[in-house]
Design a protein around this motif. Structure first.
Motif, PDB file in Angstrom:
ATOM      1  N   THR A 111       0.829  -1.207   0.000  1.00 45.71           N
ATOM      2  CA  THR A 111       0.000   0.000   0.000  1.00 45.71           C
ATOM      3  C   THR A 111       0.862   1.256   0.000  1.00 45.71           C
ATOM      4  OG1 THR A 111      -1.780  -1.158   1.151  1.00 45.71           O
ATOM      5  CG2 THR A 111      -1.816   1.251   1.230  1.00 45.71           C
ATOM      6  N   GLY A 112       1.927   1.248   0.771  1.00 43.60           N
ATOM      7  CA  GLY A 112       2.848   2.386   0.775  1.00 43.60           C
ATOM      8  C   GLY A 112       3.479   2.605  -0.593  1.00 43.60           C
ATOM      9  N   GLY A 113       3.850   1.515  -1.254  1.00 41.90           N
ATOM     10  CA  GLY A 113       4.406   1.628  -2.596  1.00 41.90           C
ATOM     11  C   GLY A 113       3.397   2.182  -3.581  1.00 41.90           C
ATOM     12  N   LEU A 114       2.168   1.703  -3.498  1.00 43.98           N
ATOM     13  CA  LEU A 114       1.131   2.194  -4.404  1.00 43.98           C
ATOM     14  C   LEU A 114       0.809   3.666  -4.146  1.00 43.98           C
ATOM     15  CD1 LEU A 114      -1.253  -0.894  -4.497  1.00 43.98           C
ATOM     16  CD2 LEU A 114       0.318  -0.121  -6.279  1.00 43.98           C
ATOM     17  N   LEU A 115       0.807   4.067  -2.886  1.00 48.52           N
ATOM     18  CA  LEU A 115       0.566   5.479  -2.562  1.00 48.52           C
ATOM     19  C   LEU A 115       1.709   6.363  -3.056  1.00 48.52           C
ATOM     20  CD1 LEU A 115      -0.965   5.205   1.021  1.00 48.52           C
ATOM     21  CD2 LEU A 115      -2.124   5.898  -1.095  1.00 48.52           C
ATOM     22  N   THR A 116       2.932   5.860  -2.973  1.00 52.13           N
ATOM     23  CA  THR A 116       4.077   6.604  -3.499  1.00 52.13           C
ATOM     24  C   THR A 116       3.951   6.773  -5.011  1.00 52.13           C
ATOM     25  OG1 THR A 116       5.478   5.735  -1.727  1.00 52.13           O
ATOM     26  CG2 THR A 116       6.599   6.657  -3.648  1.00 52.13           C
ATOM     27  N   THR A 117       3.557   5.705  -5.696  1.00 46.55           N
ATOM     28  CA  THR A 117       3.355   5.775  -7.141  1.00 46.55           C
ATOM     29  C   THR A 117       2.238   6.760  -7.480  1.00 46.55           C
ATOM     30  OG1 THR A 117       4.091   3.496  -7.406  1.00 46.55           O
ATOM     31  CG2 THR A 117       2.792   4.418  -9.188  1.00 46.55           C
ATOM     32  N   ALA A 118       1.134   6.679  -6.756  1.00 41.74           N
ATOM     33  CA  ALA A 118       0.010   7.586  -6.993  1.00 41.74           C
ATOM     34  C   ALA A 118       0.406   9.036  -6.745  1.00 41.74           C
ATOM     35  CB  ALA A 118      -1.176   7.199  -6.118  1.00 41.74           C
ATOM     36  N   THR A 119       1.235   9.268  -5.751  1.00 37.52           N
ATOM     37  CA  THR A 119       1.711  10.622  -5.477  1.00 37.52           C
ATOM     38  C   THR A 119       2.531  11.145  -6.648  1.00 37.52           C
ATOM     39  OG1 THR A 119       1.741  10.192  -3.099  1.00 37.52           O
ATOM     40  CG2 THR A 119       3.080  12.044  -3.895  1.00 37.52           C
ATOM     41  N   GLY A 120       3.426  10.308  -7.166  1.00 33.04           N
ATOM     42  CA  GLY A 120       4.220  10.715  -8.321  1.00 33.04           C
ATOM     43  C   GLY A 120       3.355  11.045  -9.521  1.00 33.04           C
ATOM     44  N   PHE A 121       2.370  10.189  -9.787  1.00 26.27           N
ATOM     45  CA  PHE A 121       1.453  10.463 -10.895  1.00 26.27           C
ATOM     46  C   PHE A 121       0.601  11.697 -10.615  1.00 26.27           C
ATOM     47  CE2 PHE A 121       1.743   5.943 -12.476  1.00 26.27           C
ATOM     48  CZ  PHE A 121       2.215   6.288 -13.734  1.00 26.27           C
ATOM     49  N   GLY A 122       0.142  11.832  -9.384  1.00 28.49           N
ATOM     50  CA  GLY A 122      -0.712  12.959  -9.031  1.00 28.49           C
ATOM     51  C   GLY A 122      -0.007  14.299  -9.164  1.00 28.49           C
ATOM     52  N   LEU A 123       1.261  14.326  -8.873  1.00 31.45           N
ATOM     53  CA  LEU A 123       2.013  15.575  -8.974  1.00 31.45           C
ATOM     54  C   LEU A 123       2.217  16.022 -10.417  1.00 31.45           C
ATOM     55  CD1 LEU A 123       4.684  15.057  -6.177  1.00 31.45           C
ATOM     56  CD2 LEU A 123       2.734  16.615  -6.147  1.00 31.45           C
ATOM     57  N   THR A 124       2.014  15.122 -11.364  1.00 30.19           N
ATOM     58  CA  THR A 124       2.175  15.512 -12.770  1.00 30.19           C
ATOM     59  C   THR A 124       1.133  16.539 -13.193  1.00 30.19           C
ATOM     60  OG1 THR A 124       0.817  13.673 -13.584  1.00 30.19           O
ATOM     61  CG2 THR A 124       3.197  13.299 -13.428  1.00 30.19           C
ATOM     62  N   VAL A 125       0.073  16.680 -12.421  1.00 29.97           N
ATOM     63  CA  VAL A 125      -0.950  17.686 -12.725  1.00 29.97           C
ATOM     64  C   VAL A 125      -0.328  19.084 -12.723  1.00 29.97           C
ATOM     65  CG1 VAL A 125      -3.055  18.765 -11.825  1.00 29.97           C
ATOM     66  CG2 VAL A 125      -2.834  16.287 -11.854  1.00 29.97           C
ATOM     67  N   PHE A 126       0.711  19.258 -11.930  1.00 30.44           N
ATOM     68  CA  PHE A 126       1.328  20.568 -11.794  1.00 30.44           C
ATOM     69  C   PHE A 126       2.413  20.839 -12.828  1.00 30.44           C
ATOM     70  CE2 PHE A 126      -0.160  19.292  -7.548  1.00 30.44           C
ATOM     71  CZ  PHE A 126      -1.136  20.263  -7.387  1.00 30.44           C
ATOM     72  N   LEU A 127       2.652  19.896 -13.712  1.00 37.21           N
ATOM     73  CA  LEU A 127       3.671  20.096 -14.743  1.00 37.21           C
ATOM     74  C   LEU A 127       3.170  21.044 -15.825  1.00 37.21           C
ATOM     75  CD1 LEU A 127       5.119  16.515 -15.308  1.00 37.21           C
ATOM     76  CD2 LEU A 127       6.191  18.421 -14.133  1.00 37.21           C
ATOM     77  N   ALA A 128       4.075  21.789 -16.370  1.00 36.92           N
ATOM     78  CA  ALA A 128       3.796  22.681 -17.491  1.00 36.92           C
ATOM     79  C   ALA A 128       4.893  22.476 -18.527  1.00 36.92           C
ATOM     80  CB  ALA A 128       3.786  24.132 -17.003  1.00 36.92           C
ATOM     81  N   PRO A 129       4.692  22.931 -19.739  1.00 36.20           N
ATOM     82  CA  PRO A 129       5.744  22.759 -20.746  1.00 36.20           C
ATOM     83  C   PRO A 129       7.097  23.341 -20.324  1.00 36.20           C
ATOM     84  CG  PRO A 129       3.715  23.415 -21.809  1.00 36.20           C
ATOM     85  CD  PRO A 129       3.476  23.502 -20.327  1.00 36.20           C
ATOM     86  N   ALA A 130       7.076  24.347 -19.483  1.00 36.38           N
ATOM     87  CA  ALA A 130       8.325  24.977 -19.040  1.00 36.38           C
ATOM     88  C   ALA A 130       8.856  24.393 -17.727  1.00 36.38           C
ATOM     89  CB  ALA A 130       8.114  26.471 -18.887  1.00 36.38           C
ATOM     90  N   SER A 131       8.288  23.296 -17.267  1.00 33.34           N
ATOM     91  CA  SER A 131       8.733  22.701 -16.000  1.00 33.34           C
ATOM     92  C   SER A 131      10.188  22.255 -16.110  1.00 33.34           C
ATOM     93  CB  SER A 131       7.872  21.495 -15.646  1.00 33.34           C
ATOM     94  OG  SER A 131       6.553  21.890 -15.375  1.00 33.34           O
ATOM     95  N   PRO A 132      10.944  22.459 -15.040  1.00 32.31           N
ATOM     96  CA  PRO A 132      12.348  22.043 -15.085  1.00 32.31           C
ATOM     97  C   PRO A 132      12.482  20.516 -15.144  1.00 32.31           C
ATOM     98  CG  PRO A 132      11.773  22.956 -12.936  1.00 32.31           C
ATOM     99  CD  PRO A 132      10.586  23.122 -13.802  1.00 32.31           C
ATOM    100  N   PRO A 133      13.472  20.020 -15.838  1.00 30.43           N
ATOM    101  CA  PRO A 133      13.667  18.576 -15.957  1.00 30.43           C
ATOM    102  C   PRO A 133      13.824  17.869 -14.607  1.00 30.43           C
ATOM    103  CG  PRO A 133      15.020  19.718 -17.563  1.00 30.43           C
ATOM    104  CD  PRO A 133      14.416  20.761 -16.673  1.00 30.43           C
ATOM    105  N   LEU A 134      14.404  18.563 -13.630  1.00 31.67           N
ATOM    106  CA  LEU A 134      14.573  17.957 -12.311  1.00 31.67           C
ATOM    107  C   LEU A 134      13.226  17.651 -11.663  1.00 31.67           C
ATOM    108  CD1 LEU A 134      16.515  16.998 -10.157  1.00 31.67           C
ATOM    109  CD2 LEU A 134      16.535  19.318  -9.229  1.00 31.67           C
ATOM    110  N   LEU A 135      12.243  18.503 -11.863  1.00 33.65           N
ATOM    111  CA  LEU A 135      10.900  18.272 -11.327  1.00 33.65           C
ATOM    112  C   LEU A 135      10.273  17.041 -11.975  1.00 33.65           C
ATOM    113  CD1 LEU A 135       8.604  19.270  -9.497  1.00 33.65           C
ATOM    114  CD2 LEU A 135       7.827  20.684 -11.419  1.00 33.65           C
TER     115      LEU A 135
END
Length: 113
Positions: A28-52
């Motif tokens: 469950t912790g692994g799945l929540l970590t994966t979901a967090t990573g996917f969920g944060l992609t909502v905040f990406l923009a074309p100009a987002s830094p590669p590190l993000l």
């Protein structure tokens, strides 16, 4: 390549954690970590830094590596040896369908956003 290394490392971390915590909690912790990573992609923009972008993909890899390694181990250890091929095929098919469906749903949500 870095994602594969993170996922492999997470599998070892997951196997160490399962000695202290129930497998369901670690998965469950692994799945929540994966979901967090996917969920944060909502905040990406074309100009987002590669590190993000790399950080978000790293979270996906860490969580998936942990959850998939442990769930595959549970699946394979719960069947008789003569059924191992069938269990492996079923597990792999479920993984592929889940990955494809998840990518389609999240991709559709991201595009509609």
């Amino acid at each position: 390549m870095p994602q594969a290394i993170l996922a492999a490392g997470a599998a070892f971390v997951g196997s160490a954690l399962v000695k202290r915590y129930p497998p369901a909690h670690v998965i469950t912790g692994g799945l929540l970590t994966t979901a967090t990573g996917f969920g944060l992609t909502v905040f990406l923009a074309p100009a987002s830094p590669p590190l993000l972008v790399a950080t978000m993909l790293g979270l996906v890899s860490l969580g998936a590596g942990m959850a998939l390694a442990l769930s595959n181990d549970i699946i394979m250890s719960s069947v008789r040896p003569e059924r191992a091929g069938q269990a492996a095929a079923t597990s792999e098919t479920a993984y592929e369908v889940g990955t494809t469906l998840g990518t389609a749903v999240l991709g559709g949500l991201l595009v509609s956003w």
